[in-house]
Design a protein around this motif. Structure first.
Motif, PDB file in Angstrom:
ATOM      1  N   ALA A  41       0.857  -1.183   0.000  1.00  0.00           N
ATOM      2  CA  ALA A  41       0.000   0.000   0.000  1.00  0.00           C
ATOM      3  C   ALA A  41       0.891   1.231   0.000  1.00  0.00           C
ATOM      4  CB  ALA A  41      -0.902  -0.003   1.231  1.00  0.00           C
ATOM      5  N   PHE A  42       0.422   2.273  -0.678  1.00  0.00           N
ATOM      6  CA  PHE A  42       1.126   3.546  -0.704  1.00  0.00           C
ATOM      7  C   PHE A  42       0.283   4.587   0.008  1.00  0.00           C
ATOM      8  CE2 PHE A  42       3.050   1.247  -4.160  1.00  0.00           C
ATOM      9  CZ  PHE A  42       4.381   1.639  -4.131  1.00  0.00           C
ATOM     10  N   LEU A  43       0.902   5.236   0.980  1.00  0.00           N
ATOM     11  CA  LEU A  43       0.257   6.321   1.700  1.00  0.00           C
ATOM     12  C   LEU A  43       1.086   7.572   1.482  1.00  0.00           C
ATOM     13  CD1 LEU A  43       0.110   3.564   3.717  1.00  0.00           C
ATOM     14  CD2 LEU A  43      -1.638   5.041   4.652  1.00  0.00           C
ATOM     15  N   GLU A  44       0.567   8.719   1.935  1.00  0.00           N
ATOM     16  CA  GLU A  44       1.266   9.975   1.714  1.00  0.00           C
ATOM     17  C   GLU A  44       1.179  10.845   2.959  1.00  0.00           C
ATOM     18  OE1 GLU A  44       1.683  14.145   0.639  1.00  0.00           O
ATOM     19  OE2 GLU A  44      -0.233  13.230   1.119  1.00  0.00           O
ATOM     20  N   SER A  45       2.283  11.502   3.247  1.00  0.00           N
ATOM     21  CA  SER A  45       2.343  12.460   4.356  1.00  0.00           C
ATOM     22  C   SER A  45       3.069  13.704   3.860  1.00  0.00           C
ATOM     23  CB  SER A  45       3.086  11.848   5.550  1.00  0.00           C
ATOM     24  OG  SER A  45       3.233  12.798   6.577  1.00  0.00           O
ATOM     25  N   ASN A  46       2.298  14.706   3.492  1.00  0.00           N
ATOM     26  CA  ASN A  46       2.844  15.993   3.066  1.00  0.00           C
ATOM     27  C   ASN A  46       3.926  15.846   1.988  1.00  0.00           C
ATOM     28  OD1 ASN A  46       2.883  18.791   3.130  1.00  0.00           O
ATOM     29  ND2 ASN A  46       4.517  18.854   4.653  1.00  0.00           N
ATOM     30  N   GLY A  47       3.637  15.075   0.966  1.00  0.00           N
ATOM     31  CA  GLY A  47       4.555  14.907  -0.149  1.00  0.00           C
ATOM     32  C   GLY A  47       5.524  13.748  -0.039  1.00  0.00           C
ATOM     33  N   LEU A  48       5.565  13.076   1.092  1.00  0.00           N
ATOM     34  CA  LEU A  48       6.443  11.917   1.278  1.00  0.00           C
ATOM     35  C   LEU A  48       5.596  10.651   1.190  1.00  0.00           C
ATOM     36  CD1 LEU A  48       9.211  10.683   2.034  1.00  0.00           C
ATOM     37  CD2 LEU A  48       8.495  10.881   4.417  1.00  0.00           C
ATOM     38  N   ARG A  49       5.938   9.767   0.254  1.00  0.00           N
ATOM     39  CA  ARG A  49       5.218   8.495   0.134  1.00  0.00           C
ATOM     40  C   ARG A  49       5.751   7.503   1.145  1.00  0.00           C
ATOM     41  NH1 ARG A  49       6.062   8.840  -5.624  1.00  0.00           N
ATOM     42  NH2 ARG A  49       7.729   7.371  -5.238  1.00  0.00           N
ATOM     43  N   ILE A  50       4.844   6.754   1.720  1.00  0.00           N
ATOM     44  CA  ILE A  50       5.205   5.674   2.637  1.00  0.00           C
ATOM     45  C   ILE A  50       4.669   4.389   2.034  1.00  0.00           C
ATOM     46  CG2 ILE A  50       4.867   4.714   4.936  1.00  0.00           C
ATOM     47  CD1 ILE A  50       4.812   7.600   5.963  1.00  0.00           C
ATOM     48  N   LEU A  51       5.591   3.461   1.787  1.00  0.00           N
ATOM     49  CA  LEU A  51       5.248   2.170   1.202  1.00  0.00           C
ATOM     50  C   LEU A  51       5.180   1.133   2.308  1.00  0.00           C
ATOM     51  CD1 LEU A  51       5.012  -0.079  -0.980  1.00  0.00           C
ATOM     52  CD2 LEU A  51       7.512   0.000  -1.146  1.00  0.00           C
ATOM     53  N   LEU A  52       4.021   0.536   2.481  1.00  0.00           N
ATOM     54  CA  LEU A  52       3.850  -0.595   3.390  1.00  0.00           C
ATOM     55  C   LEU A  52       3.867  -1.830   2.508  1.00  0.00           C
ATOM     56  CD1 LEU A  52       0.793   0.750   5.437  1.00  0.00           C
ATOM     57  CD2 LEU A  52       3.232   1.027   5.963  1.00  0.00           C
ATOM     58  N   SER A  53       4.774  -2.765   2.771  1.00  0.00           N
ATOM     59  CA  SER A  53       4.824  -3.930   1.882  1.00  0.00           C
ATOM     60  C   SER A  53       5.209  -5.200   2.607  1.00  0.00           C
ATOM     61  CB  SER A  53       5.804  -3.681   0.731  1.00  0.00           C
ATOM     62  OG  SER A  53       7.118  -3.578   1.219  1.00  0.00           O
ATOM     63  N   LEU A  54       4.642  -6.295   2.111  1.00  0.00           N
ATOM     64  CA  LEU A  54       5.088  -7.604   2.554  1.00  0.00           C
ATOM     65  C   LEU A  54       6.492  -7.796   1.990  1.00  0.00           C
ATOM     66  CD1 LEU A  54       1.888  -9.708   1.797  1.00  0.00           C
ATOM     67  CD2 LEU A  54       2.645  -8.847   4.024  1.00  0.00           C
ATOM     68  N   PRO A  55       7.428  -8.261   2.781  1.00  0.00           N
ATOM     69  CA  PRO A  55       8.800  -8.430   2.275  1.00  0.00           C
ATOM     70  C   PRO A  55       8.852  -9.449   1.138  1.00  0.00           C
ATOM     71  CG  PRO A  55       8.720  -8.573   4.666  1.00  0.00           C
ATOM     72  CD  PRO A  55       7.304  -8.592   4.188  1.00  0.00           C
ATOM     73  N   GLU A  56       9.629  -9.112   0.101  1.00  0.00           N
ATOM     74  CA  GLU A  56       9.801 -10.031  -1.024  1.00  0.00           C
ATOM     75  C   GLU A  56      10.650 -11.230  -0.628  1.00  0.00           C
ATOM     76  OE1 GLU A  56      11.025  -8.280  -4.721  1.00  0.00           O
ATOM     77  OE2 GLU A  56       9.995  -6.425  -4.225  1.00  0.00           O
ATOM     78  N   LYS A  57      11.589 -11.016   0.298  1.00  0.00           N
ATOM     79  CA  LYS A  57      12.473 -12.074   0.784  1.00  0.00           C
ATOM     80  C   LYS A  57      12.560 -11.969   2.301  1.00  0.00           C
ATOM     81  CE  LYS A  57      15.393 -11.951  -3.316  1.00  0.00           C
ATOM     82  NZ  LYS A  57      16.744 -11.737  -3.808  1.00  0.00           N
TER      83      LYS A  57
END
Length: 126
Positions: A41-57
């Protein structure tokens, strides 16, 4: 050639459960949800994207770096989020003074075991 980094554009935070993490960051903390998939999921805080992700490895499954969220009123933020059952490590406290400006901080845990902080700069009595 000189390297010129203009800003941090995105921070990735590893999660164990995307829906639970979205609920915490979007509904509890109030960050804007840009979009989501099954694994991120991609969220945003005042122009900064925060990526929440399940680890690929598995090697990427460890806790993230501390993200310091700037807030205007750290005591009010602390009180409101404590009521929403956010788990804090202590209470807001002064960590530094520069002239008449105090830097306040309080650490908290997200639902995925990551430690983050709220930080606020306030006019002190010098």
């Amino acid at each position: 050639m000189t390297i010129s980094i203009s800003k941090v554009g995105q921070i990735g935070i590893p999660v164990k459960n995307v829906d639970r993490a979205i609920s915490f960051y979007h509904e509890t903390l109030g960050l804007s949800l840009l979009f989501q998939t099954d694994t991120m999921a991609f969220l945003e805080s005042n122009g900064l994207r925060i990526l929440l992700s399940l680890p690929e490895k598995e090697e990427y499954a460890t806790a993230s770096s501390v993200v310091y969220f700037q807030v205007d009123d750290i005591e009010d933020t602390y009180d409101q989020l404590a009521k929403k059952k956010v788990v804090f490590r202590g209470e807001p406290h002064v960590v530094s003074k520069m002239g008449n400006v105090e830097t306040w901080m309080v650490f908290f845990y997200d639902t995925e075991g990551n430690t983050h902080a709220f930080i606020s700069e306030v006019e002190g009595n010098s």
